[in-house]
Design an enzyme around this catalytic site. Sequence first.
Site, mmCIF file in Angstrom:
data_model
loop_
_atom_site.group_PDB
_atom_site.id
_atom_site.type_symbol
_atom_site.label_atom_id
_atom_site.label_comp_id
_atom_site.label_asym_id
_atom_site.label_seq_id
_atom_site.Cartn_x
_atom_site.Cartn_y
_atom_site.Cartn_z
ATOM 1 N N GLU A 129 0.838 -1.213 0.000
ATOM 2 C CA GLU A 129 0.000 0.000 0.000
ATOM 3 C C GLU A 129 0.863 1.250 0.000
ATOM 4 O O GLU A 129 0.536 2.249 -0.640
ATOM 5 C CB GLU A 129 -0.938 0.006 1.216
ATOM 6 C CG GLU A 129 -1.966 -1.113 1.220
ATOM 7 C CD GLU A 129 -2.944 -1.035 0.064
ATOM 8 O OE1 GLU A 129 -2.487 -1.042 -1.086
ATOM 9 O OE2 GLU A 129 -4.156 -0.983 0.305
ATOM 10 N N THR A 181 -5.187 6.372 -5.968
ATOM 11 C CA THR A 181 -5.368 6.659 -4.546
ATOM 12 C C THR A 181 -4.493 7.834 -4.108
ATOM 13 O O THR A 181 -4.930 8.710 -3.365
ATOM 14 C CB THR A 181 -5.060 5.400 -3.711
ATOM 15 O OG1 THR A 181 -5.980 4.386 -4.098
ATOM 16 C CG2 THR A 181 -5.208 5.651 -2.225
HETATM 17 N N1 HSE Z 1 -8.542 4.727 3.088
HETATM 18 C C1 HSE Z 1 -7.920 4.777 1.799
HETATM 19 C C2 HSE Z 1 -8.303 6.078 1.120
HETATM 20 C C3 HSE Z 1 -8.385 3.615 0.986
HETATM 21 O O1 HSE Z 1 -9.494 6.399 1.125
HETATM 22 O O2 HSE Z 1 -7.434 6.779 0.604
HETATM 23 C C4 HSE Z 1 -7.829 3.556 -0.391
HETATM 24 O O3 HSE Z 1 -8.313 2.395 -1.003
#
Ligand code: HSE
Length: 309
Positions: A129, A181
């Site tokens: 991530e 993201t």
């Molecule tokens: N919590 C993260 C975001 C999840 O919203 O950026 C990304 O999949």
Amino acid sequence: MASKIKIHSPATVANMVCGFDVLGFAVNEPYDIMYIEYKAEPGITIVNEDAYNLPTDPLQNVAGAALLALLEAYDKPVGFKLTINKQIKPGSGVGSSAASSAGAVAGANALLGNPFTKEDLVRFAMNGEKLASGVKHADNIAPCIYGGVTLIRSVFPLDIIKLSVPDLFVTIVHPQIEVRTADARSILKQQILLKDAIKQWGNIAGLVAGLEQGDYDLIGRSLEDVLIEPTRSILIPSFDQVKKISKELGALGGGISGSGPSIFMLSKNEKTAKAVQLAMGQIYDSIGLSCHTYVTTINTNGIQLMEAS
Ligand code: HSE
């Protein structure tokens, strides 16, 4: 012990509307398919069997980054070959990178005879991530590994709580645009008002209580996000219309899946979930944007591992 393992690694919906970075759930469809096996020399080899052309250099690949973290914690020199057949489109907002990194380390752990705990696997997979979004968030990784709905009370140190969950149907629409993201995070405000924070933690607590008690009305009332959605929804065409019509059709509520562009809605029964699916498709048809839709359920077991030949 098996020498080759087949991995089904599920898509996940992070945030669950109000719980930015702290709530997420796994779904039964779609899921990535991977195979992991030993190779003679130490290190990691990645083979892509899909059309996404993702990097095969382990340092540049989210599954590779996760496996390298696992190898660093393992005290013997071993090597893995990972074959990836992604079914979850990268950049779709349903945890594509988490499925790769979490699936890879879960498979490697099984090959090694399970020396690591689920919490260890989350820690390793968060390196994927970090590579994908710049941040070690666990709200896709944790539900992928634990299954069900997970609360990540803390990342440093990790504190993951798997919640009880009543029967729920999930409708997901993925309008065919890509939102990274990292980009969706970069536009967020870094400061929030106390009055908004109060609303948000009321909703998070309400959602957790509603899930634990199987109180559908409370779940529906709590699916509200005053912090992130107002900023991010601008990136998603027809977001407000999808939400409004889904609720009119009887969905409990929903919102942006992870960082988008997918939108999810929760429903008490399959009939409503399918009516929502139809309406979502019609909305995107009407603006000439193709989309993929799914009706699925919450995956309470997470990653599935099978012996392969
Ligand atoms: N919590 C993260 C975001 C999840 O919203 O950026 C990304 O999949």
